[in-house]
Design a protein around this motif. Sequence first.
Motif, PDB file in Angstrom:
ATOM      1  N   CYS B  31       0.833  -1.197   0.000  1.00 29.00           N
ATOM      2  CA  CYS B  31       0.000   0.000   0.000  1.00 29.00           C
ATOM      3  C   CYS B  31       0.875   1.258   0.000  1.00 29.00           C
ATOM      4  CB  CYS B  31      -0.890  -0.028   1.245  1.00 29.00           C
ATOM      5  SG  CYS B  31      -1.945   1.401   1.407  1.00 29.00           S
ATOM      6  N   CYS B  34      -0.234   3.269   3.503  1.00 25.46           N
ATOM      7  CA  CYS B  34       0.148   2.825   4.851  1.00 25.46           C
ATOM      8  C   CYS B  34       1.419   1.979   4.855  1.00 25.46           C
ATOM      9  CB  CYS B  34      -0.999   2.096   5.536  1.00 25.46           C
ATOM     10  SG  CYS B  34      -1.306   0.414   4.957  1.00 25.46           S
ATOM     11  N   CYS B  45      -6.620  -1.807  -0.075  1.00 27.18           N
ATOM     12  CA  CYS B  45      -5.769  -2.245   1.034  1.00 27.18           C
ATOM     13  C   CYS B  45      -6.653  -2.644   2.220  1.00 27.18           C
ATOM     14  CB  CYS B  45      -4.818  -1.115   1.451  1.00 27.18           C
ATOM     15  SG  CYS B  45      -3.939  -1.441   2.992  1.00 27.18           S
ATOM     16  N   HIS B  47      -5.883  -2.960   5.148  1.00 25.67           N
ATOM     17  CA  HIS B  47      -5.457  -2.263   6.369  1.00 25.67           C
ATOM     18  C   HIS B  47      -6.041  -0.850   6.425  1.00 25.67           C
ATOM     19  CE1 HIS B  47      -2.726  -5.603   6.971  1.00 25.67           C
ATOM     20  NE2 HIS B  47      -2.246  -5.412   5.760  1.00 25.67           N
ATOM     21  N   CYS B  48      -6.035  -0.129   5.293  1.00 28.55           N
ATOM     22  CA  CYS B  48      -6.475   1.279   5.339  1.00 28.55           C
ATOM     23  C   CYS B  48      -7.462   1.639   4.231  1.00 28.55           C
ATOM     24  CB  CYS B  48      -5.268   2.211   5.293  1.00 28.55           C
ATOM     25  SG  CYS B  48      -4.532   2.371   3.652  1.00 28.55           S
TER      26      CYS B  48
HETATM   27 ZN   LIG Z   1      -3.013   0.611   3.364  1.00 30.44          ZN
END
Ligand SMILES: [Zn+2]
Lengths: 379, 133
Positions: B31, B34, B45, B47-48
Motif C-alpha cells: 500500500c 500505509c 488495502c 489495512h487502510c
Molecule cells: Zn493501506
Amino acid sequence: MSIAGKYIIAGVGNTKYGKLPGRSSESLTVEAIRNAIQDAGIDKSQVDAVLTKAPTSNFELLYSTRISEHLGIVPKVTATIDNAGASTASALVYGAMCIEEGLCSVAVVSYGDNPLTGSRDVYAKPAGDTDAYGMFGAVSGYAMITQRYLHKFNKTSVNLAPIPIGDRKWASMNPNALFQKPITLDDHQSSRFVAEPLHLLDCCPVTDGAAAAVIMSAERAKDLPKAPVYLNGFGQGHTAWELVTREHYTTSGALQSGKVAFQMAGITPRNVDFLELYGPFSVVPIITLEDYGFCKKGEGCDFVADNKTHPGGALPMNTSGGLLSETGMPGMQLIVEAVRQLRGECGQRQVPKHDVTVVSNQGGHMTTHSTLVLGTHPR
Amino acid sequence: MDYKKPLPIVTETNRPFWDSLKAHAMRLPQCDACGKFHAPPRDFCPHCLSDKLTWKPVQGTGEVYSFIVMHQLYDKTFADDVPYNVTMVKLDEGPRLVSNVRGPNDAIRIGDRVKLVYDDVSAEITLHRFVRL
Ligand SMILES: [Zn+2]
C-alpha cells in the motif's frame, strides 16, 4: 433495555440422526419443527415466524420461505441466517428481537440437512487458491489451528483426548447418538490420521437429521404444559478473517461472544451447571473453555485432564455426545439437549444440577461464534 | 505431461501475483498510503482501504506459522502424494501464504525458516513452494 430473561424456549424437537435415505432436508426440517411445536403444547396456527439456517450441503435461496410453505404457515417474519455453525443460536436471538418489536409472536428456529445420503460435494468444493496446494475440507483448517495451539502451549494430541472420550461416554447414554460405543485413549491415539495432528476420533461425523426450537415471550408461555427455559444472555463474536489473514489461531470469537452473553445473564463460569459446547474437532471446546473464562488461555487441556466434563464430573459438558459422537450437525441439536437437561428430561444421562447452562455455536474454521445462556429461571 | 491437479483461479485482481510467479520473481501488493503488504491480493488495502497499491518484489523468505499433514484423500489427483504437508508460511514482509514445504513431512516444525522456490506446473501457472533453510 435488554430482552434477556423475557423470552423462553417453549419446545424443542428433532429427528433421528444418521443415515436417513429418502429424506429431503425439507422433510427432516418439517419433522423437527412439528415435534418442537408438539413439545411446546401449541398449535401450528400460533407460529408466525420461521427462521432457519440453510442446509450446509445445498445452500438454497429463500430456504425459510420454502419451509414455511411446507409447514402450511404464512409467516409474518422469515430469515435464513448464515453464520455457518453459529446460525441457529443467532437465529433464536433474532426471533426474540422480532417478537419484542411486535413483528411476530411465536418463532420456530430450525436446521435440517441430508449430507450423508444426499450430496457432500460442498465439503470438498473448490475453496480458492488453497486447492492447488492440497488444502481440502473443513478438517484442514481446524488441523492448522490445532497444530498452532499444541505448539504454542506445548501440548500433544494426547492432551486433546478427554474431549472425544468424554463425548463418547455421554453418547453411550443417548440412544439417538450416532456413535455409542465407549472409546479409550488408545483408541483415540491409534485411530488413523485424517489431517495431522487430528486423528479420526478428533473429527465429527457427517449425518442427516434436523432439530428445531419454539421461542416466545415468557408472558405468553405462562399456561403451557412444560417448564419454560429462559434466554438469559446471548452474544456473538467473529474472527471473520480466514486463516491466512487471521491474527491469532488460539483465540476465537468466543472471547467477545462469551463476555457479552455472561455479563448480560449476570453470571460467571462458577454459576454454570453444565455446558453444551460446539466441538466438531477436539481443540474447539478447549479453546472455547479458555475464551469463556473457565480457565486461563493455554490451560484448556489441563482443565479437562481430570475428566471433570465427563459423566459424574463437576462440570458436565456435551451431555448428548456433542458433535463428535451424537451428530456433527451444526449446532441446533446442542440447544435441544440444553433445554431437555434444564427440564430434567434426560433419563440416564441427566445431570444432577441443571439450572444454568451455556451453549456455544460456531462455524467456518472457528470463524463465527454465537453464545446462549439458558436457565430455568429468568436472570 | 498434463498437470491434473486443481489450479488457482486467476482474476483481474490477483493476475499480477500469478504473473510474478511465472516470472520467478514473486511480488505482492504494497500500500502506498500505509506501507503494509497484503495477501491474498485485493483491490483495496485491507489495512487502510486505499486503492493506491504497488506490486513490490518480496524477499521470498519467511517461517512456518503452522502446518498439517493431509492423510485423507479429498481429490484423487493427490493420490500419489498422501500423506503430504500443507504449510502456512509467514513471509518476512508480513503476509501469509498457504503452500507446501519440500522434503520429509516429519522434519517440519513451526518456526522453521523457509525459502521460496518456483514450481512451473503448466505453461500458464507457476506455484510457490518452500524449502527449509
Ligand atoms: Zn493501506
